[in-house]
Design a protein around this motif. Structure first.
Motif, short mmCIF file in Angstrom:
data_model
loop_
_atom_site.label_atom_id
_atom_site.label_comp_id
_atom_site.label_asym_id
_atom_site.label_seq_id
_atom_site.Cartn_x
_atom_site.Cartn_y
_atom_site.Cartn_z
N ALA A 14 28.84 32.55 -13.81
CA ALA A 14 29.33 33.93 -13.84
C ALA A 14 30.34 34.13 -14.96
O ALA A 14 30.32 35.16 -15.66
N SER A 15 31.21 33.15 -15.17
CA SER A 15 32.22 33.28 -16.24
C SER A 15 31.57 33.26 -17.62
O SER A 15 31.99 33.99 -18.52
N ALA A 16 30.53 32.44 -17.76
CA ALA A 16 29.83 32.39 -19.05
C ALA A 16 29.13 33.71 -19.35
O ALA A 16 29.13 34.20 -20.48
N LYS A 17 28.53 34.31 -18.32
CA LYS A 17 27.87 35.61 -18.50
C LYS A 17 28.87 36.69 -18.91
O LYS A 17 28.61 37.50 -19.80
N ILE A 18 30.03 36.68 -18.25
CA ILE A 18 31.06 37.67 -18.58
C ILE A 18 31.55 37.48 -20.01
O ILE A 18 31.72 38.45 -20.77
#
Length: 267
Positions: free
Chosen positions: A5-9
């Motif tokens: 999720a952090s990488a997508k953001i």
């Protein structure tokens, strides 16, 4: 590959920053074309369309627009003919030096525009001018065609490589001659790539500045050259914004249509 999720953001934020860096200045140019002040102050306090009216009635702008349309149209026609023929030759036949020719056809789009411009300028002035062919509209068209050919060539060659040649053989087995097979079987197979390449070639020619600077004679201005020559004139700044806004839209339309054509072929 799954992303956290952090990488997508992070990717979305980075993509948003890149898009903002590219398109916010373009939006500012369009907004300033409606700015009532000549200084281009931001935020805009008062909107007006009088700069658009002034641009339309500007004789220099209209002449430059007509020149751009003529050059881009003829350069695109040349690119469609030569680019398609070279694509056919390299896709359908094997011969000595094939890879070298492929490299030479694509090379003009990779060369700096100033190199191409200087080379063409020297050629016309030292070789062709003594023969009665000096710098003029013809030299500008030749300069633009050198890199426009690549747009058509790449699109058509890629499509020809994916076409089923068995359809052409079947058409000829059923009695169709070479011309009939081409127009009823082959051309419909790469038509969208042909049109998409032409649209990209037109957009590239319409926006060209560097090569035009070296191949156009004094007094001949395309629309981008008109912008370049008038940027330093404060009283022309609002009209320059209008012409720049027109160029932005004029560039987006053929690129969008080209993407739609090539996108539909992948479905």
């Amino acid at each position: 590959m799954r992303l956290s999720a952090s990488a997508k953001i992070t990717l979305r934020v980075f993509a948003g920053l890149v898009m903002a860096a590219i398109y916010l200045p373009l939006l500012l140019v369009i907004a300033n074309s409606f700015n009532a002040t000549t200084s281009g102050a931001f935020p805009i306090q008062e909107f007006t369309t009088r700069w658009w009216v002034a641009a339309w009635h500007n004789e220099g702008v209209r002449e430059a627009l007509w020149t751009s349309l003529k050059v881009a149209s003829v350069a695109t026609v040349i690119a469609l003919l030569l680019g398609s023929m070279v694509a056919f030759a390299l896709s359908r036949y094997d011969f000595f030096g094939k890879n070298t020719i492929n490299l030479l056809v694509v090379l003009p789009i990779a060369l700096p525009g100033i190199v191409t411009g200087v080379a063409l300028n020297n050629t016309f002035k030292t070789v062709l001018e003594p023969l009665g062919i000096g710098l003029g509209l013809f030299s500008v068209i030749v300069g633009h065609a050198t890199f426009c050919i690549v747009m058509v060539f790449n699109n058509v060659q890629a499509r020809l490589g994916r076409m089923n040649r068995g359809l052409e053989e079947a058409a000829m087995d059923m009695g169709a001659n070479v011309v009939k097979t081409f127009f009823q079987v082959t051309f419909p197979g790469f038509r969208s790539a042909f049109v998409a390449g032409g649209l990209l070639a037109f957009a590239l020619s319409f926006d060209e500045v560097v090569v035009t600077t070296f191949t156009a004679p004094p007094g001949t201005e395309t629309l981008p050259i008109w912008i370049f020559n008038n940027m330093a004139r404060p009283n022309q700044a609002p009209v320059v914004n209008v012409i720049a806004a027109v160029l932005i839209v004029a560039s987006m339309i053929p690129v969008y249509l080209s993407q739609r054509l090539t996108g539909d072929d992948r479905k």
